[in-house]
Enzyme design. Structure first.
Site, PDB file in Angstrom:
ATOM      1  N   ASP A 171       0.826  -1.219   0.000  1.00  0.00           N
ATOM      2  CA  ASP A 171       0.000   0.000   0.000  1.00  0.00           C
ATOM      3  C   ASP A 171       0.858   1.266   0.000  1.00  0.00           C
ATOM      4  O   ASP A 171       2.041   1.222   0.330  1.00  0.00           O
ATOM      5  CB  ASP A 171      -0.873   0.046   1.273  1.00  0.00           C
ATOM      6  N   HIS A 312       3.939  -2.110   3.043  1.00  0.00           N
ATOM      7  CA  HIS A 312       3.971  -0.777   2.433  1.00  0.00           C
ATOM      8  C   HIS A 312       5.312  -0.607   1.721  1.00  0.00           C
ATOM      9  O   HIS A 312       6.351  -0.745   2.375  1.00  0.00           O
ATOM     10  CB  HIS A 312       3.784   0.301   3.505  1.00  0.00           C
TER      11      HIS A 312
HETATM   12 NI    NI Z   1      -2.587   3.189   3.350  1.00  0.00          NI
END
Ligand code: NI
Length: 360
Positions: A171, A312
């Protein structure tokens, strides 16, 4: 003096002769280059003009409709190969599918079909394939050829649906560590899903293209990382559409999935979003610990078949964890697939507006 003139004439003649010979040789070689480079032409097809097709067709079909339809081609991997889908062209009798493997010179006609989809089952893991398609009208006299579609280019990786598989997801990117992660995925013939932020895509366009090229999936994480549950319908649509537009300009199609920021979903979000919604069941907490070893451990100690793992790609520590976790998971017998591949191989059809935290 006479002898001298004779000598000059002789030299002049042999020069002219040699010149002519060179010219002929040059013409022959240019002609042969031209002929051999025409590999895009089907060997049996004789090209005919629109006028002759129009004149000879019994129903006087509208050739303009055929000639003016642009073909948009898209490509999806599935259990048996690459699935090509393209715009239906009015009045065509068939479509011609052309392919080249990265590194090859010309395209080769690999098949024809009357449907506006085609599955290429002759692909091999690790190769990058480039496709283009055109519609033709076939008649006794020959064929009328439409314009070629856009070209699509993607690496093929085959997965065994009977073996364990997990989906790594990233993400908040793309960011400055994304490329290192992509290199590692590519090296191990692994895939991942990148839930990108529109505001980040602007600055890392080449990373998104690379993600698509190596067979990774591009999902949407909205444009500005806003909590969708506090936005109006219009606000939600705006966040998704803006990001889709940007993604489409880079890879030719919109984001396939949505991961809402903070995993926050309510009934309005589910109704408005015209995509499957994907959360996660393994949270590495990489954003909180910023520790490569903790991120690695959080995956290794809880991973199981069908997991969707959250990371991430904007932290150096995550990048370092990924470089170790990819070979480690492969060693444990896991295949690293995208979320859509996970669903495809597990025989589950993802539905718009529905939330998936794992796929088993
Ligand atoms: Ni996010």
């Amino acid at each position: 003096m006479k002898k001298f003139i004779k000598e000059i004439n002789f030299k002049l003649l042999s020069c002219v002769f040699a010149g002519l010979l060179l010219f002929v040789l040059l013409c022959v070689s240019i002609l042969s280059i031209l002929l051999t480079s025409k590999t895009e032409q089907s060997p049996i097809a004789k090209k005919v003009s629109a006028d002759s097709v129009y004149a000879s067709s019994e129903e006087q079909i509208d050739i303009n409709n055929f000639l003016n339809t642009d073909i948009a081609l898209s490509l999806q991997p599935n259990t048996s190969g690459f699935k090509l889908e393209y715009t239906a062209v009015p009045n065509r009798t068939e479509y011609e599918i052309y392919r080249k493997i990265k590194g090859e010179k010309g395209f080769t006609l690999i098949g024809t079909t009357q449907k506006n989809k085609y599955i290429d089952k002759t692909v091999i893991t690790g190769n990058i394939y480039i496709y283009k398609v055109r519609a033709v009208i076939k008649q006794k006299e020959g064929q009328l050829e439409g314009e070629f579609s856009n070209k699509v280019k993607k690496k093929y990786v085959w997965f065994d649906k009977n073996k364990k598989m997990v989906a790594l997801t990233f993400d908040d990117g793309p960011g400055k560590y994304t490329n290192k992660i992509l290199k590692c995925l590519d090296k191990y013939d692994a895939h991942a899903t990148f839930f990108v932020l529109g505001c980040q895509v602007k600055d890392f366009k080449s990373a998104v293209k690379k993600e698509d090229l190596i067979g990774c999936e591009i999902g949407s994480h909205t444009y500005d990382h806003l909590n969708l549950t506090v936005l109006s319908k219009k606000g939600i649509k705006n966040q998704v559409n803006k990001t889709d537009k940007l993604i489409k300009s880079l890879i030719g199609h919109k984001a396939t999935l949505l991961r809402p920021p903070y995993g926050a979903v309510n009934s309005t979000v589910k109704k408005v979003i015209k995509k499957p919604i994907v959360t996660w069941d393994v949270d590495t907490r990489d954003w909180a610990t910023k520790s490569a070893s903790k991120t690695y451990d959080n995956i290794i100690k809880s991973v199981s078949d069908g997991d969707i793992i959250l990371m991430h790609d904007i932290y150096s520590s995550t990048k370092n964890a990924v470089l170790k976790i990819i070979p480690a998971l492969k060693k444990k017998g896991y295949q690293l697939v995208t979320v859509s591949e996970l669903a495809e191989y597990k025989g589950i059809k993802l539905k718009n507006g529905e939330v998936y935290r794992e796929i088993n």
